[in-house]
Design an enzyme around this catalytic site. Structure first.
Site, mmCIF file in Angstrom:
data_model
loop_
_atom_site.group_PDB
_atom_site.id
_atom_site.type_symbol
_atom_site.label_atom_id
_atom_site.label_comp_id
_atom_site.label_asym_id
_atom_site.label_seq_id
_atom_site.Cartn_x
_atom_site.Cartn_y
_atom_site.Cartn_z
ATOM 1 N N TYR A 266 0.839 -1.227 -0.077
ATOM 2 C CA TYR A 266 0.006 -0.032 -0.153
ATOM 3 C C TYR A 266 0.924 1.179 0.155
ATOM 4 O O TYR A 266 1.999 1.103 0.168
ATOM 5 C CB TYR A 266 -1.040 -0.155 1.170
ATOM 6 N N CYS A 267 0.316 2.641 -0.109
ATOM 7 C CA CYS A 267 0.845 3.677 -0.147
ATOM 8 C C CYS A 267 -0.248 4.625 0.395
ATOM 9 O O CYS A 267 -0.792 4.412 1.192
ATOM 10 C CB CYS A 267 1.659 3.907 -1.428
ATOM 11 N N GLY A 268 -0.120 5.750 -0.543
ATOM 12 C CA GLY A 268 -1.289 6.655 -0.284
ATOM 13 C C GLY A 268 -2.421 6.542 -0.997
ATOM 14 O O GLY A 268 -3.484 6.485 -0.618
#
Length: 309
Positions: A266-268
């Protein structure tokens, strides 16, 4: 440096998730290949907030690889009706979008951007998640291409009409939703959480979201540290293995990771996460899923735990 255009009815087989600039030079012009420019621009808006803009003007005015078509990641290849930006499109929306780009079921697709490759990686992930394996990211993208003084052109390129429509078929295992991540955090599901954001965002020191930090139990491997800072080409496999050592060899709490544990990236907003997934694929690691909502969705829920360092 000149390009020799070739024409062939049979797509060249791709043996890796990336291709080199020389590979593209050797194959560009084939009627079985479509090259996509997936550039998205990052702009600081009034107040210091970061906003994302279509790279179409950059493509038209500043140039692109000869024959490359523009792929609009923000609108066409996302679902703008979902609450969080860059959400993956439906199979029907994706099918229509790529068919309009002249891409059919037998087309080889090469994707690049003018950044660190994360936008191209997102498009690569979308294609694969919708059943199309003949897709690769141009290693180093437009940055490396330009550093090697290879030719570019400006202006719009009209897509060739696809002989056969692209029909997307959703594959299981490429995406996870928030309830799955909640189960991982609660210990009900075994998986490894991998955050692709920069270290200061992972720690909570910086970030544009109201709630900062990372999902508990996560390991941080920043997507921007997986490429050469000058050429934007992916690091050698030995360096990639070192970067992912904590993911491939154990969990964040020091316990041993099972070989079949899924890696959830995941990230933003699911973009940098795709770059981590691309690097893992280069190492032969395909038991990977992307949390599409990522921290944009997770942090919006006050009940969802976040850790800061």
């Amino acid at each position: 440096m000149s390009i020799t255009a070739i024409s062939a009815s049979k797509s060249p087989l791709l043996g890796a998730p990336t291709v080199s600039t020389q590979w593209l030079c050797d194959h560009i012009g084939s009627d079985s290949i479509v090259v996509l420019d997936a550039t998205v621009l990052s702009v600081l808006a009034f107040g210091g907030d970061r906003v994302w803009l279509s790279g179409l003007d950059e493509y038209l005015v500043n140039g692109h690889i000869p024959g490359a078509l523009f792929a609009d990641v923000i609108e066409t290849l996302s679902d703008p009706d979902r609450p969080f930006g860059f959400a993956r499109p439906s199979a029907e929306r994706f099918s229509a979008a790529v068919t309009q780009l002249g891409i059919g079921p037998s087309t080889t697709v090469i994707v690049y951007d003018n950044s660190l490759g994360q936008w191209a990686a997102r498009v690569w992930w979308l294609f694969r998640s919708f059943g199309h394996d003949q897709v690769a990211v141009l290693d180093g993208g437009l940055t490396k291409w330009n550093l090697e003084d290879r030719p570019t052109e400006t202006g719009y390129v009209e897509p060739t009409v696809a002989l056969e429509a692209f029909v997307a078929e959703e594959r299981h295992g490429f995406w996870v939703e928030k309830p799955f991540v909640e189960d991982v955090v609660a210990g009900r599901v075994d998986a490894l959480l991998l955050c692709a954001l920069p270290p200061k965002e992972f720690s909570g020191e910086t970030g544009s979201r109201e709630r900062r930090g990372h999902i508990p139990g996560s390991v941080n491997v920043a997507a921007g540290r997986l490429v050469d800072p000058e050429t934007h080409a992916m690091l050698p496999k030995s360096a990639l293995r070192g970067a992912f050592a904590a993911v491939l060899e154990g969990r964040a709490d020091g316990s041993r990771a099972a070989a079949d544990d899924r890696i959830v990236v995941y990230c933003g907003g699911g973009i940098a996460a795709a770059a981590d997934a691309l690097a893992l694929a280069a190492l032969g690691e395909y038991n990977v899923a992307v949390y599409d909502g990522s921290l944009n969705e997770w942090s919006a829920d006050p009940a969802a735990p976040l850790l800061s360092l």
